[in-house]
Write a protein that holds these residues in place. Structure first.
Motif, mmCIF file in Angstrom:
data_model
loop_
_atom_site.group_PDB
_atom_site.id
_atom_site.type_symbol
_atom_site.label_atom_id
_atom_site.label_comp_id
_atom_site.label_asym_id
_atom_site.label_seq_id
_atom_site.Cartn_x
_atom_site.Cartn_y
_atom_site.Cartn_z
ATOM 1 N N CYS A 1 1.533 10.599 -5.890
ATOM 2 C CA CYS A 1 0.158 10.188 -6.203
ATOM 3 C C CYS A 1 -0.187 10.163 -7.595
ATOM 4 N N GLY A 2 0.679 10.939 -8.504
ATOM 5 C CA GLY A 2 0.179 10.897 -9.978
ATOM 6 C C GLY A 2 -0.062 12.390 -10.220
ATOM 7 N N GLY B 1 -6.718 8.397 -5.586
ATOM 8 C CA GLY B 1 -6.972 7.626 -6.617
ATOM 9 C C GLY B 1 -6.844 6.042 -6.248
ATOM 10 N N ASP B 2 -5.857 5.879 -5.721
ATOM 11 C CA ASP B 2 -5.555 4.439 -5.369
ATOM 12 C C ASP B 2 -5.224 4.041 -4.080
ATOM 13 N N GLY B 3 -5.382 4.725 -3.057
ATOM 14 C CA GLY B 3 -4.965 4.613 -1.613
ATOM 15 C C GLY B 3 -3.894 4.349 -1.110
ATOM 16 N N ARG B 4 -2.845 4.689 -2.030
ATOM 17 C CA ARG B 4 -1.405 4.437 -1.585
ATOM 18 C C ARG B 4 -0.996 5.605 -0.523
ATOM 19 N N GLY C 1 0.960 -1.220 -0.086
ATOM 20 C CA GLY C 1 0.058 -0.023 -0.065
ATOM 21 C C GLY C 1 0.930 1.348 0.041
ATOM 22 N N ARG D 1 3.679 3.790 -2.033
ATOM 23 C CA ARG D 1 3.892 3.942 -3.013
ATOM 24 C C ARG D 1 5.331 4.589 -3.255
ATOM 25 N N GLU E 1 -2.463 9.941 1.982
ATOM 26 C CA GLU E 1 -3.080 8.835 1.191
ATOM 27 C C GLU E 1 -3.596 9.441 -0.184
ATOM 28 N N CYS E 2 -3.259 8.711 -1.396
ATOM 29 C CA CYS E 2 -3.585 9.144 -2.581
ATOM 30 C C CYS E 2 -5.173 8.847 -2.833
ATOM 31 N N GLU F 1 -3.810 14.559 -9.089
ATOM 32 C CA GLU F 1 -4.285 13.670 -8.205
ATOM 33 C C GLU F 1 -4.352 14.224 -6.750
#
Length: 175
Positions: free
Chosen positions: A55-56, A107-110, A29, A31, A104-105, A59
């Motif tokens: 996070c990208g 989009g993907d919860g990373r 979890g 990144r 915590e991102c 995002e």
């Protein structure tokens, strides 16, 4: 002889990785990337900025500074190289130490983690120095202008007398 152990160690690592037993580089979890905390050391009551590009592009992220007592905050997308940026204030009641700040991102919860060091704050404002410095050099007569003039006159008489004596000695008249 040394070559054989290295060869066996390298082979064992390759077999382990191929078999799927390799240990992941990051916890599940999390990144790759970092959560940058600026300033990295802050005093209670200070403002802290947090940013990440992990996070990208474009995002958002949810930040959590609960470890230091500041609670949750939002990291919004910014135009600077696809980073998400957020801010929080260190509570005045925060104790000195190192605290984990988490994002915590969306989009993907990373999860991305950074550290904040809380330092002691001084309640006193800096004071400009005033007055004279007691070094033992000069000022023996005090700040009185008459005494200063008398001291200068005494030095002038001593310099003149010394010059006169050296001049007599150089002429051969003796002391």
């Amino acid at each position: 002889m040394r070559r054989t152990p290295r060869l066996l160690t390298g082979t064992a690592l390759a077999v382990t990785a191929a078999a799927g037993f390799a240990v992941p580089a990051h916890a599940a979890g999390t990144r790759a990337g970092s959560l940058e905390v600026y300033p990295s050391a802050a005093a209670p009551g200070g403002q802290v900025s947090v940013n990440t590009a992990a996070c990208g592009d474009g995002e958002a992220a949810a930040g959590d500074a609960g470890a230091v007592g500041a609670g949750r905050f939002t990291l919004a997308p910014s135009t600077h190289e696809g980073e998400a940026i957020g801010q929080f204030r260190v509570p005045p009641s925060a104790q000195p130490g190192t605290y984990e700040i988490v994002a915590e991102c969306a989009g993907d919860g990373r999860r991305i983690i950074g550290d904040l060091v809380v330092t002691l704050a001084s309640d006193r404002q800096p004071v400009a120095p005033r007055g004279s410095v007691k070094t033992g050099v000069g000022g023996a007569l005090g700040p009185d202008p008459e005494q200063t003039a008398a001291g200068v006159a005494a030095l002038a008489v001593a310099a003149a007398g010394g010059t006169w004596l050296l001049h007599r000695r150089a002429r051969g008249d003796g002391f």
